[in-house]
Structure formats: C-alpha cells, structure tokens
Enzyme design. Structure first.
Site, mmCIF file in Angstrom:
data_model
loop_
_atom_site.group_PDB
_atom_site.id
_atom_site.type_symbol
_atom_site.label_atom_id
_atom_site.label_comp_id
_atom_site.label_asym_id
_atom_site.label_seq_id
_atom_site.Cartn_x
_atom_site.Cartn_y
_atom_site.Cartn_z
ATOM 1 N N TYR A 1 -2.175 -0.205 9.964
ATOM 2 C CA TYR A 1 -2.188 -0.611 8.562
ATOM 3 C C TYR A 1 -0.890 -0.180 7.873
ATOM 4 O O TYR A 1 -0.262 -0.964 7.152
ATOM 5 C CB TYR A 1 -3.397 0.008 7.856
ATOM 6 C CG TYR A 1 -3.602 -0.485 6.444
ATOM 7 C CD1 TYR A 1 -4.028 -1.778 6.200
ATOM 8 C CD2 TYR A 1 -3.379 0.353 5.353
ATOM 9 C CE1 TYR A 1 -4.222 -2.238 4.899
ATOM 10 C CE2 TYR A 1 -3.575 -0.088 4.059
ATOM 11 C CZ TYR A 1 -3.997 -1.388 3.837
ATOM 12 O OH TYR A 1 -4.189 -1.831 2.549
ATOM 13 N N SER B 1 0.847 -1.195 0.000
ATOM 14 C CA SER B 1 0.000 0.000 0.000
ATOM 15 C C SER B 1 0.878 1.238 0.000
ATOM 16 O O SER B 1 1.980 1.234 0.565
ATOM 17 C CB SER B 1 -0.896 0.027 1.233
ATOM 18 O OG SER B 1 -1.520 1.302 1.396
#
Length: 245
Positions: A157, A143
């Site tokens: 995250y 990501s």
C-alpha cells in the site's frame, strides 16, 4: 475560499460512492459544480450520493467503472463529457487496501493493488485530459503512508501511494504548459467504513488523538479545485493530525 470559482464547472470524481470520495463529490456540488462520480461495486450508495448532489441544485450522474479497467474508465469519461461537455476538475480517489506480510502477499493481491492504486490513477487522468480546458484541476488522493510506513504489512500500500506522489510531480511538469495543475492529498486515518475496525487503535499514534473526518479532506480538495490554488502544482499535502511528524 471563493466558491464561485467552481460554480457551473464539471467535476469527475473517480471513486465517489462513499467515504472520502463521496465527501469530496458533495463538497464540490455545494460549491456549485456539476458532478459525475464513478463506483466499482457500491451502486446503491453511488445513486444516493448522486441524489444528494442534485438536492443541492446541481446536476449529477453515477457511472460504473472499475479503476483496474482502462476501457471502463474511458467509457465513464466519455459519458461524463457527453452529458456535461467538458471536465474542469478530476479527483482520483479510487483505491484498494490489503494488509499482509511480504511472505503472505499473493500475486493476485499485488496486481490488484498496482492496477487500481497506480495504473488506474494514471489511466483516469490520461482519459480525462483531452476534455480539460486551461485552468483545469487534477487532484489525487494518496496516503500519509507514502512518507510514514510504520505498520506491519503495509509495504505494498505504501509503495502504491509513494508512486502516486512521484507521478504527480512528473505530471505537473507535463501539464503546466496547458495551465492545468495537479496536486496530491495524503490523508492519515480518516473515519470511513474502511477504517471502522481500527479507529480506537490508531488514535494513539496521532498527536491530535483523533482520526480525521471525510469533510476535512473534502475541504482541502475544494481549495485545490478552486482558482485560488492556481500557483500550486506537483505538491503532496499531508493531512493526518501530525501522525507523520
């Protein structure tokens, strides 16, 4: 791109029932690969993806495997190898997302994200490697939060995706003597069911003023799966419309 380089090869897509994973599975099938894909809970969607793959004239199988379970990952790899004989391409896409302030993040949520987003990535690669020949390709889906974590509540995250980027660097060194490459794709916001509620908001953060499409990530994965990417390993490639600039 020379799609013939993936024809008749076998791809294993961990987390391939929807979104980015499904798009990658379908693109690799379009390029001629047989595809095994795993799912944790979306069994009906996984079967739909498998049917769409077979409609392109190649073989497919959908395998239930929670990426937090080493045993289930190993079993999925074993079933894929029993069917296809080897694994040429591994794409590790499975991941979970929970957004919360550090004070509100529960131990259970922390453990789940680490188990799937970090431990599960490593275990999936570890399970597949004994069945991969020279010239194999490993692709992880990280990501852009690994390099730009500007959203409140995204610390865990971001941490997991940063860990994947560093993991890929280390594994690239380990796998190079075998002629196997490993690279990491770092998408920004992509239009999937996971992002449906935030698309309008995040568009304003992106210089291109739009979110990405799963097929755009799949096209990059297809390049990394091909022979043409053979001199690239250990890289993290960000695809986010300029969001992390």
């Amino acid at each position: 791109m020379n799609t013939a380089s993936t024809r008749n090869k076998t791809a294993l897509v961990i987390g391939g029932s929807r979104g980015i994973g499904a798009a990658i599975a379908l693109r690799l099938a379009r390029d001629g690969a047989n595809v095994a894909l795993t799912y944790a809970s979306a069994g009906a969607k996984a079967l739909d993806v498998a049917a769409a793959i077979e409609a392109q004239g190649v073989q497919a199988m959908a395998l239930k495997a929670d990426s937090a379970s080493a045993a289930e990952l190993q079993d999925a790899v074993g079933q894929a190898v029993a069917r296809f004989g080897r694994i040429d391409i591994v794409v590790v896409n499975a991941g979970v997302l929970h957004i919360a302030d550090v004070a509100a993040f529960s131990l259970e949520q922390l453990d789940r994200m680490l188990d799937v987003n970090v431990r599960g990535v490593y275990l999936a690669i570890q399970a597949a490697l004994p069945h991969m020949p020279a010239g194999g390709r490993v692709i992880t889906i990280g990501s852009n939060t690994a390099v730009r974590s500007g959203h409140p509540g995204s610390s865990v995250y971001s941490m997991t995706k940063g860990a994947v980027a560093v993991m890929v660097k280390g594994l690239a060194v380990d796998l190079a003597p075998r002629g196997i490459t490993i690279n990491n794709i770092q998408p920004g916001p992509i239009e999937t069911d996971m992002t449906a509620d935030m698309i309008e908001m995040v568009k304003e953060w992106i210089p291109l003023k739009r979110v990405g499409q799963p097929d755009e990530v799949a096209a990059l994965a297809a390049y990394l799966a091909s022979t043409e990417s053979g001199y690239m390993t250990g890289a993290s490639l960000t695809i986010d419309g300029g969001m992390s600039l």
